[in-house]
Design an enzyme around this catalytic site. Structure first.
Site, PDB file in Angstrom:
ATOM      1  N   ASP A  86       0.872  -1.144   0.017  1.00  0.00           N
ATOM      2  CA  ASP A  86      -0.114   0.272  -0.030  1.00  0.00           C
ATOM      3  C   ASP A  86       0.794   1.258   0.139  1.00  0.00           C
ATOM      4  OD1 ASP A  86      -2.895   0.767   0.467  1.00  0.00           O
ATOM      5  OD2 ASP A  86      -1.895   2.165   1.550  1.00  0.00           O
ATOM      6  N   GLU A 120       0.719   5.724   0.021  1.00  0.00           N
ATOM      7  CA  GLU A 120      -0.248   7.181   0.119  1.00  0.00           C
ATOM      8  C   GLU A 120       0.846   7.913  -0.865  1.00  0.00           C
ATOM      9  OE1 GLU A 120      -2.980   7.504   1.261  1.00  0.00           O
ATOM     10  OE2 GLU A 120      -2.861   5.411   2.214  1.00  0.00           O
ATOM     11  N   ASP A 170      -3.179   0.354   6.085  1.00  0.00           N
ATOM     12  CA  ASP A 170      -4.129  -0.176   5.088  1.00  0.00           C
ATOM     13  C   ASP A 170      -3.528  -1.546   4.677  1.00  0.00           C
ATOM     14  OD1 ASP A 170      -5.434   2.172   5.376  1.00  0.00           O
ATOM     15  OD2 ASP A 170      -5.053   3.198   3.524  1.00  0.00           O
ATOM     16  N   HIS A 176      -5.685   5.195   5.665  1.00  0.00           N
ATOM     17  CA  HIS A 176      -4.945   6.094   4.984  1.00  0.00           C
ATOM     18  C   HIS A 176      -3.378   6.244   5.182  1.00  0.00           C
ATOM     19  CE1 HIS A 176      -8.596   6.630   2.312  1.00  0.00           C
ATOM     20  NE2 HIS A 176      -9.275   7.051   3.476  1.00  0.00           N
TER      21      HIS A 176
END
EC number: 2.7.7.7
Length: 202
Positions: A23, A25, A167, A162
């Protein structure tokens, strides 16, 4: 002819095998115009999370306000963090040649591809599976299929979503639920069967 290690992994029941959940961001959703600021991966072996990788990443510029609100990551947190060029080798070593799993994994792979092409001169070619697509097929009665909504449906703690490590961990737990459901109901759990299911061909 002898099978390669990768092909054997892809024929394994993933409840017994190894895969890595990723994952990230980023500063935005446009891959070409955005940079990663938070990167994580968790290794799952035999249905258990055995190892975690996580790092903040300095993007080279201030992050947008909407991303601060979404992730809780601030510019001050990113100052002094390594660049993606610096963390990429360790991330790729952690992932290895394993099957990669993610929630809307195609987007994450687009970012990884951008960086492997830029710094390695080649694409990221690991086989991948998407929990978003699989959850829609395996759990068709849910109202929504965001990572948070699916996690809450199973009673998983969702504080801190997030952020990449949170996540990735939630995605791993959801994927294990998907694998258990498919194995106990249909006796399937290998990569090829799951890929067919993703495409609606099962």
């Amino acid at each position: 002819m002898k099978s390669s290690p990768k092909s054997l992994k892809m024929r394994d029941n993933l409840l017994d095998g190894t895969f890595v959940v990723i994952d990230l961001e980023a500063t935005g959703f446009d891959v070409e115009k955005s940079e990663v600021i938070d990167l994580a991966a968790v290794r799952v072996e035999g249905g258990i999370i055995t190892e975690k990788f996580s790092t903040l990443v300095y993007p080279g510029y201030f992050i947008p306000e909407r991303i601060k609100k979404l992730t809780g990551i601030t510019n001050a947190m990113l100052v002094g963090q390594p660049t993606i060029e610096e963390v990429l080798p360790e991330f790729l070593e952690f992932v290895g040649d394993n099957i990669v799993v993610g929630h809307f994994v195609e987007q994450d792979i687009k970012f990884i591809n951008k960086y492997t092409k830029q710094y390695r001169g080649k694409k990221f070619r690991n086989p991948s599976l998407c929990t978003l697509k699989l959850a829609r097929k395996v759990f068709p009665g849910l109202k929504k299929y965001s990572l948070k909504e699916i996690a809450e449906n199973f009673g998983f703690e969702t504080n801190g979503v997030h952020r990449a490590l949170k996540d990735a961990t939630l995605t791993a737990e959801i994927f294990i639920k998907i694998l258990e459901e498919l194995w106990f109901k249909y006796g399937i759990g290998d990569y090829y069967s799951l890929k067919r299911l993703e495409k609606g061909k099962f």
